[in-house]
Structures are given as C-alpha cells and as structure tokens.
Design a protein around this motif. Structure first.
Motif, mmCIF file in Angstrom:
data_model
loop_
_atom_site.group_PDB
_atom_site.id
_atom_site.type_symbol
_atom_site.label_atom_id
_atom_site.label_comp_id
_atom_site.label_asym_id
_atom_site.label_seq_id
_atom_site.Cartn_x
_atom_site.Cartn_y
_atom_site.Cartn_z
ATOM 1 N N ILE A 62 0.845 -1.201 0.000
ATOM 2 C CA ILE A 62 0.000 0.000 0.000
ATOM 3 C C ILE A 62 0.887 1.260 0.000
ATOM 4 O O ILE A 62 0.619 2.221 -0.723
ATOM 5 N N SER A 63 1.987 1.225 0.779
ATOM 6 C CA SER A 63 2.918 2.375 0.787
ATOM 7 C C SER A 63 3.549 2.586 -0.578
ATOM 8 O O SER A 63 3.838 3.721 -0.970
ATOM 9 N N ALA A 64 3.813 1.478 -1.299
ATOM 10 C CA ALA A 64 4.486 1.585 -2.600
ATOM 11 C C ALA A 64 3.509 1.991 -3.706
ATOM 12 O O ALA A 64 3.932 2.394 -4.794
ATOM 13 N N ASN A 65 2.210 1.911 -3.436
ATOM 14 C CA ASN A 65 1.219 2.134 -4.490
ATOM 15 C C ASN A 65 1.124 3.605 -4.921
ATOM 16 O O ASN A 65 0.832 4.470 -4.114
ATOM 17 N N ARG A 66 1.398 3.854 -6.199
ATOM 18 C CA ARG A 66 1.245 5.202 -6.771
ATOM 19 C C ARG A 66 0.085 5.240 -7.760
ATOM 20 O O ARG A 66 -0.064 6.209 -8.503
ATOM 21 N N GLY A 67 -0.727 4.175 -7.836
ATOM 22 C CA GLY A 67 -1.866 4.135 -8.742
ATOM 23 C C GLY A 67 -1.454 3.925 -10.191
ATOM 24 O O GLY A 67 -0.254 3.889 -10.470
ATOM 25 N N ASP A 71 -5.729 0.804 -3.724
ATOM 26 C CA ASP A 71 -5.172 -0.044 -2.673
ATOM 27 C C ASP A 71 -5.955 -1.353 -2.566
ATOM 28 O O ASP A 71 -5.360 -2.421 -2.398
ATOM 29 N N SER A 72 -7.274 -1.273 -2.692
ATOM 30 C CA SER A 72 -8.059 -2.494 -2.518
ATOM 31 C C SER A 72 -7.883 -3.435 -3.715
ATOM 32 O O SER A 72 -7.912 -4.655 -3.561
ATOM 33 N N ALA A 73 -7.638 -2.868 -4.908
ATOM 34 C CA ALA A 73 -7.343 -3.724 -6.074
ATOM 35 C C ALA A 73 -6.027 -4.467 -5.845
ATOM 36 O O ALA A 73 -5.926 -5.683 -6.068
ATOM 37 N N LEU A 74 -5.007 -3.743 -5.346
ATOM 38 C CA LEU A 74 -3.716 -4.387 -5.078
ATOM 39 C C LEU A 74 -3.846 -5.438 -3.983
ATOM 40 O O LEU A 74 -3.245 -6.516 -4.049
ATOM 41 N N LYS A 75 -4.677 -5.124 -2.997
ATOM 42 C CA LYS A 75 -4.869 -6.086 -1.923
ATOM 43 C C LYS A 75 -5.489 -7.380 -2.463
ATOM 44 O O LYS A 75 -5.083 -8.477 -2.085
ATOM 45 N N SER A 76 -6.455 -7.248 -3.369
ATOM 46 C CA SER A 76 -7.065 -8.446 -3.965
ATOM 47 C C SER A 76 -6.028 -9.279 -4.714
ATOM 48 O O SER A 76 -6.037 -10.509 -4.643
#
Ligand SMILES: O=C(O)C(=O)C[C@]1(C(=O)O)C=C[C@@H](O)C=C1
Length: 97
Positions: A62-67, A71-76
């Motif tokens: 989540i910290s690395a996520n720049r879109g 966040d929820s898509a990456l979590k899935s």
C-alpha cells in the motif's frame, strides 16, 4: 490498420513484455517463499501462516502504491499471491523428508 489500431498493437506488445517480467518476478517471489518454507519445515516452532508478517507485506504494498490501481485492487491481487505462497509452502509438508 488505422492510427489507433497501430498504437493498440504497440501497447499490446508492451503489455506482453510486462507480463513476462511479472511472471518472472512472481516465480522469484515464490522461490523465496519455498526457501522460507524449507527453513520453517526444519524448525518445529515455525508456522506456514504468519499473520503479523502478512500485515507488514500488505502495508508495504500500500505504501508503494502510486496508482492507478486502488489499494483495494492491489490487496485483492496480493490475496491470491500470498495464498499461493502459503500453498507452495504447505506442499513441502506433504513431501517426504
Ligand atoms: O514471511 C514468511 O514467513 C513467509 O512465509 C512468506 C509469506 C509471503 O508470501 O509473503 C507467506 C506466508 C506467511 O503467512 C507470511 C508471508
């Protein structure tokens, strides 16, 4: 083929390259997890499922996520990656020593 068509073709080629790199990285991650699994198997104190560590992994992504992925898509996506990581480690326990 029109202008849009040739740009789509070019973008698809880039996607194909990225997919190859992702498969390589996913398998690298899986290999490291298997190595951790071997070390755990040789240590009766260690469990395959380490919820505290998984919280750290999710927090890192989540910290690395720049879109643009949410966040929820990456979590899935990571739910599946980590589930398969645990499954690989479990497979070591079904193997003879
Ligand atoms: O760090 C570990 O102990 C691992 O086994 C790796 C991993 C992961 O894939 O990131 C897998 C299972 C655990 O529940 C936690 C994390």
């Amino acid at each position: 083929m029109g202008k849009a068509g040739s740009e789509i073709e070019q973008l698809r080629q880039e996607i194909d390259e990225i997919d190859k790199a992702l498969v390589e990285l996913l398998n690298k991650r899986a290999s490291l997890s298997l190595r951790i699994g071997e070390l755990k198997r040789n240590d009766s104190q260690s469990a395959v499922y380490v919820p505290d560590r998984e919280i750290v992994v999710y927090s890192n992504i989540i910290s690395a996520n720049r879109g643009p992925l949410s966040d929820s898509a990456l979590k899935s996506i990571y739910d599946v990656i980590i589930e398969e990581s645990r499954r690989l480690q479990m497979s070591l326990y079904h193997r003879k020593r």
